[in-house]
Structures are given as C-alpha cells and as structure tokens.
Design a protein around this motif. Structure first.
Motif, PDB file in Angstrom:
ATOM      1  N   ASP A 415      48.022  37.445  49.018  1.00 35.08           N
ATOM      2  CA  ASP A 415      47.843  37.613  47.629  1.00 35.08           C
ATOM      3  C   ASP A 415      47.871  36.287  47.062  1.00 35.08           C
ATOM      4  N   GLY A 416      47.168  35.323  47.939  1.00 36.58           N
ATOM      5  CA  GLY A 416      47.195  33.662  47.557  1.00 36.58           C
ATOM      6  C   GLY A 416      45.885  33.473  47.111  1.00 36.58           C
ATOM      7  N   GLU A 417      45.567  32.116  46.727  1.00 38.12           N
ATOM      8  CA  GLU A 417      44.315  31.561  46.325  1.00 38.12           C
ATOM      9  C   GLU A 417      42.981  31.998  47.102  1.00 38.12           C
ATOM     10  N   PHE A 418      43.264  32.079  48.402  1.00 42.67           N
ATOM     11  CA  PHE A 418      42.223  32.372  49.402  1.00 42.67           C
ATOM     12  C   PHE A 418      41.846  33.964  49.622  1.00 42.67           C
ATOM     13  N   ARG A 419      42.243  34.819  48.514  1.00 40.04           N
ATOM     14  CA  ARG A 419      42.073  36.201  48.735  1.00 40.04           C
ATOM     15  C   ARG A 419      40.675  36.298  48.176  1.00 40.04           C
ATOM     16  N   PHE A 420      40.178  35.609  47.245  1.00 40.05           N
ATOM     17  CA  PHE A 420      38.808  35.531  46.572  1.00 40.05           C
ATOM     18  C   PHE A 420      38.422  36.964  46.473  1.00 40.05           C
ATOM     19  N   GLU A 421      37.312  37.615  46.802  1.00 41.74           N
ATOM     20  CA  GLU A 421      36.856  39.100  46.418  1.00 41.74           C
ATOM     21  C   GLU A 421      37.473  39.821  47.610  1.00 41.74           C
ATOM     22  N   ASN A 422      38.657  40.609  47.441  1.00 46.04           N
ATOM     23  CA  ASN A 422      39.515  41.315  48.400  1.00 46.04           C
ATOM     24  C   ASN A 422      39.278  40.735  49.820  1.00 46.04           C
ATOM     25  N   GLY A 423      39.671  39.334  49.648  1.00 47.28           N
ATOM     26  CA  GLY A 423      40.011  38.781  51.027  1.00 47.28           C
ATOM     27  C   GLY A 423      38.609  38.224  51.657  1.00 47.28           C
ATOM     28  N   TRP A 424      37.381  38.426  50.747  1.00 46.35           N
ATOM     29  CA  TRP A 424      36.245  37.832  51.444  1.00 46.35           C
ATOM     30  C   TRP A 424      35.799  36.792  50.370  1.00 46.35           C
ATOM     31  N   HIS A 425      35.159  35.814  50.845  1.00 48.37           N
ATOM     32  CA  HIS A 425      34.595  34.755  49.602  1.00 48.37           C
ATOM     33  C   HIS A 425      32.873  34.888  49.936  1.00 48.37           C
ATOM     34  N   VAL A 426      32.321  35.777  48.723  1.00 46.06           N
ATOM     35  CA  VAL A 426      30.988  36.117  49.099  1.00 46.06           C
ATOM     36  C   VAL A 426      29.983  34.993  48.889  1.00 46.06           C
ATOM     37  N   ASN A 427      30.637  33.963  48.108  1.00 45.63           N
ATOM     38  CA  ASN A 427      29.710  32.801  48.114  1.00 45.63           C
ATOM     39  C   ASN A 427      29.553  32.067  49.574  1.00 45.63           C
ATOM     40  N   ALA A 428      30.408  31.857  50.276  1.00 47.10           N
ATOM     41  CA  ALA A 428      30.658  31.416  51.559  1.00 47.10           C
ATOM     42  C   ALA A 428      29.755  32.433  52.487  1.00 47.10           C
ATOM     43  N   LEU A 429      29.883  33.745  52.612  1.00 45.47           N
ATOM     44  CA  LEU A 429      29.055  34.646  53.300  1.00 45.47           C
ATOM     45  C   LEU A 429      27.462  34.405  52.882  1.00 45.47           C
ATOM     46  N   ILE A 430      27.220  34.329  51.586  1.00 46.93           N
ATOM     47  CA  ILE A 430      25.829  34.149  51.356  1.00 46.93           C
ATOM     48  C   ILE A 430      25.341  32.958  51.752  1.00 46.93           C
ATOM     49  N   ALA A 431      25.928  31.882  51.503  1.00 46.64           N
ATOM     50  CA  ALA A 431      25.383  30.511  51.869  1.00 46.64           C
ATOM     51  C   ALA A 431      25.279  30.400  53.662  1.00 46.64           C
ATOM     52  N   ALA A 432      26.260  31.048  54.361  1.00 44.89           N
ATOM     53  CA  ALA A 432      26.203  30.879  55.874  1.00 44.89           C
ATOM     54  C   ALA A 432      25.136  31.831  56.232  1.00 44.89           C
TER      55      ALA A 432
END
Length: 485
Positions: A415-432
C-alpha cells in the motif's frame, strides 16, 4: 523467516531483503569483473572484435572507449545498489511498480538462461576439445549423437551444468569466495597461453599480420557495418563491447549492495572494468595474431588453440582453467540474477537457491536448440538489445525523477507509494515497451530499420525508453520523495 512490520509476504523474503552484511570490498568487486570477462565467451568476443579493427591501435582505441562507457554505466547502477542495499528486481519496483517489476525481472531472468546455456556449452566444449585428443573418444565423438549434438558433447554439458549447482549451495558468500580465486586463475592461464604462442611463433610484433582477405572472409556475415579498420567498424566494435555487458547493467546492484561504501565500489570498478578489460583484450589480440602465425589460421576459441598443443599437460591445464573460469562467469552473471528474479515473482515459495535451479533447468532445456551457436557479435546484440529500454527507464527514474532518493521500506509494502496503478506503473511499461519495439523487434524481425541499427540497438533502447518515460512523468505534478533511511 521474520517479516518486518509493514512488509508484505508477497514482496519480501530474506534473500530479497536489504543487505545486512557488507563485506564485498574493492577486491571482490574487481573479481566480479574478472569472473565475468575472463571466460571462453569473453575471449571469443574480444578475439572476434579484434578482426574488425584492422590494427592493434584501432582495437585498443575501440575497446578503450567502450570500456570507459561500461565503467560509467556500471557506476550508475552500482551506486544505487550501495545506497539502497536491495537487489535488482526490488529496485525495479521503484519505477515499474511492486507487481510491474516482475516484467523486467522475468526479461532479465530469461536472458540469463540463454547466457547460462551459452557459457555452459563453452565450458563443456573446452573439456571436449581435450578429450578428443584420445583416438577412441574422438571416434565416439564423431559416431554417436543425441539431441542434435554428439553424445560426448551432451555428457560434458550435463556434467559441467551439474558442477555449477554445487557452487551456490551456500548462497552469495560461496559465490564471492569462488570468484575471488577463479578470476585471477584464468588471468594466469591467459598469459601462459599468450607467452607459449609468442615463443612458438619466434617473437611478436604489434603490426597486424592477418591478411585483409582473411579478415573480410571471417567477418562477412557478422552484421557489422564497414570493412575492418573503418570508422564504421570501430564504432560497431565499441558498441558491441558495451552491449555485451547489458545484462549486468540491470543487476549489478545484486553485487554492489554488499559493498561497504561507494569508494570501494569505485575502486573495484575502476580496476575491474577499464583497466582489466583493456588488458584482457590486449592479451586476446596478441594470442589471436600469434596463433595465426603459428598455425596459419584464425582461431577465435581458446579451446581450439589449446587442442593444438603438443603437450598433453598444457592442454589439460588450459581446458580445466577455462572451464573453471567459465563456471565463474555463469555463477556471477547468469545464476545470481535469475535466482533473485524468479524469487521476486513468488517470494513466499521461491528463495535464492530455488530461483537458481529454475534458471539452470531452463538452460538445460535450451541445449538441444543451442540458440547461442553462430557469430558472437550477432548473439550479443540479439539478446542484449532487449534490456536497454529497462535500463533507460530505471536510471531515469532513479537519478532524474527521484534524484537518487528511494524509500526502501516502501519497496516491500503493498500500500506504499510504489503501488501506482494497482501495483503496475503504466508509464514505465509503455516506455519500456516502445523502447523494446525499436531496439529489438523492428531490427530483429523486420527490414524496416537500416542494417546497422541492430548494432546500436541497446543505445537506442536506452535513449527512446528513457526519454518517453521522463516525458510521461513530467506530465504529472512533482511529488517530494522521502529521504532514504
């Protein structure tokens, strides 16, 4: 296992926890690189790249520039490991999310499995080259085949594969002790090999003695632009040399997190990377020329050279030393990373040792297909380019977005700051994902990109993914990040 307050059992186990014992000093970091480079595959790549340079000075220039770039990049990820004390898949949670980090972890683990098989095959090949000096074993090698290989090759592969599993029985401390003597051992053998050939050749000159027609024949299908010695070829040599280390740019923090200080990290990296890499490449070049002068042919594999030795004892010593050295790189580069990576997916059920066993089993299953057979430069680019975009996202996030500050405890909380969107950071996944399209998919599976693009695919992947990630993050309002505990 005791789980700290606030940490999720889905994100935490003792192997993934921040390092407590930090006893990997500069010498151990130095030997991470001696173990990583001083292998049959490392020699094979260096000797192959030597052919593209046309002269010794060109070779040292290209390798020297590449080695300095490698040092800078390893310092970036190494410092992150020292400051946070966490392994690669946990650090990736800061940019990809607590569950999204499994994507880069699995990509790195799969790449490690390919390299694990390639290095195991190289080590077993050195043993085969020794054994076929016996007439009976040579006949057996030529007449009996299984799974697309000779039965002798298969047996040696399985034996070497099994020996590696013994090294990691006691975790990372065993890895450190093994690599602290395996790396220097192959240095001694490399020098003996070079001296033996130089003496047998009646002396040595730094002037290139391999004819251009031979160089053109040996390099024509390597996918490197330009003729040997041209500016295009030298740029490609430096790029391929940098790409060779693409896997460890991601997970070098698996080792640097055990380092007591940034200073010891820098000293170990300085001696282990630019200094060690240039000297190792120099020896590989000397050996390649001397072997050509002695045997009249270009021999890129050390086991090919040692197989021609008149002395059985020297051949035995060379085969065993190269096999041990190759085991060293496999444990350092291709066992440790997937062990942590697979453990990151199911921390409750998979620890360091089980994760490593999974990687070893995948490498065993790959052997009948032997995807690592072929040109060294092509293989390095093929599997290395995929990891550039992940590195770009992680380093932009750590240094440009977070300014080197990460709340380590939050990396283990659901439940911390790195949960992003339900545990996934969409921005990082799109960029990668976009980066991987341009670094690997388009140049590897289509003719859309120019032929030379694949040589620099890792660099394009880093730049494209990093720039897209930074742009996407810039659309969001900046938030203060807590100081690292």
């Amino acid at each position: 296992m005791t789980i700290p307050p606030g940490a999720s059992p889905q994100l935490y186990n003792e192997d993934l926890a921040p390092a407590k014992e930090r006893n990997w000093g500069a010498f151990s970091i130095f030997n991470v690189w001696t173990s990583d480079v001083h292998s049959l595959w490392g020699y094979y790549l260096a000797a192959s790249l030597f052919l593209f340079c046309g002269s010794f000075m060109n070779f040292l220039l290209a390798i020297g520039i590449g080695s300095l770039i490698i040092f800078f990049l390893m310092q970036l990820v190494g410092v992150a490991g020292v400051r946070t004390g966490v392994p690669f898949p946990v650090l990736a949670r800061a940019s990809f999310g607590i569950w999204g980090a499994n994507f880069p972890a699995i990509v790195r683990a799969i790449v490690a499995c390919f390299w694990y098989g390639a290095q195991t095959a190289a080590a077993s090949g050195a043993i085969v080259a020794l054994l076929v000096r016996n007439e009976s074993l040579l006949q057996f090698h030529q007449s009996s085949h299984m799974l697309g290989h000779s039965t002798l090759e298969l047996v040696c592969y399985v034996v070497v594969w099994g020996l590696q599993l013994l090294i990691i029985q006691n975790g990372m401390e065993t890895v450190r002790k093994f690599q602290d003597w395996a790396g220097p051992a192959v240095w001694v053998m490399m020098l003996l090999l070079a001296i033996y050939l130089v003496v047998k050749a009646g002396g040595f000159s730094f002037s290139h003695t391999i004819p251009m027609d031979v160089l053109l024949e040996k390099t024509k299908n390597a996918g490197v632009p330009g003729v040997p010695g041209s500016f295009a070829a030298l740029g490609a040599v430096a790029a391929i040399w940098v790409t060779y280390f693409s896997a460890l740019y991601l997970n070098f923090c698996d080792f640097s997190r055990y380092c007591p200080s940034e200073r010891s990290l820098k000293v170990g990296n300085l001696w282990g990377l630019p200094v060690n890499l240039i000297l190792f490449s120099l020896v590989a070049g000397v050996t390649t020329i001397a072997a050509f002068n002695v045997y009249g042919e270009v021999l890129l594999h050390p086991d090919q050279i040692s197989a021609k030795f008149d002395s059985w004892f020297l051949a035995l010593l060379a085969a065993l030393t190269f096999a041990v050295a190759t085991l060293g790189i496999n444990v350092v580069a291709n066992f440790v990373s997937p062990a942590f990576d697979f453990a990151n997916v199911f921390p409750k059920h998979i620890d360091f040792k089980k994760g490593g066993y999974i990687a070893a089993l995948i490498a065993l299953a790959l052997y009948p297909f032997a995807p690592w057979e072929g040109g060294a430069a092509h293989f390095v680019n093929m599997i290395g380019n995929t990891m550039g975009p992940i590195f770009g996202v992680m380093m932009v996030d750590y240094y440009l977005i977070r300014k080197g500050r990460v709340d380590v405890e939050a990396l283990y909380r659901e439940d911390g700051e790195f949960r992003f969107e339900n545990g996934w950071h969409v921005n990082a996944l799109i960029a990668a994902g976009i980066g991987i399209v341009f670094s690997s998919i388009l140049p590897g599976l289509t003719s859309v990109m120019p032929a030379w693009w694949g040589v620099y695919g890792w660099f394009f992947g880093v730049a494209i993914a990093g720039a897209i990630y930074y742009a996407l993050r810039s659309f969001k309002s900046a938030r203060p990040y807590p100081a690292q505990p």
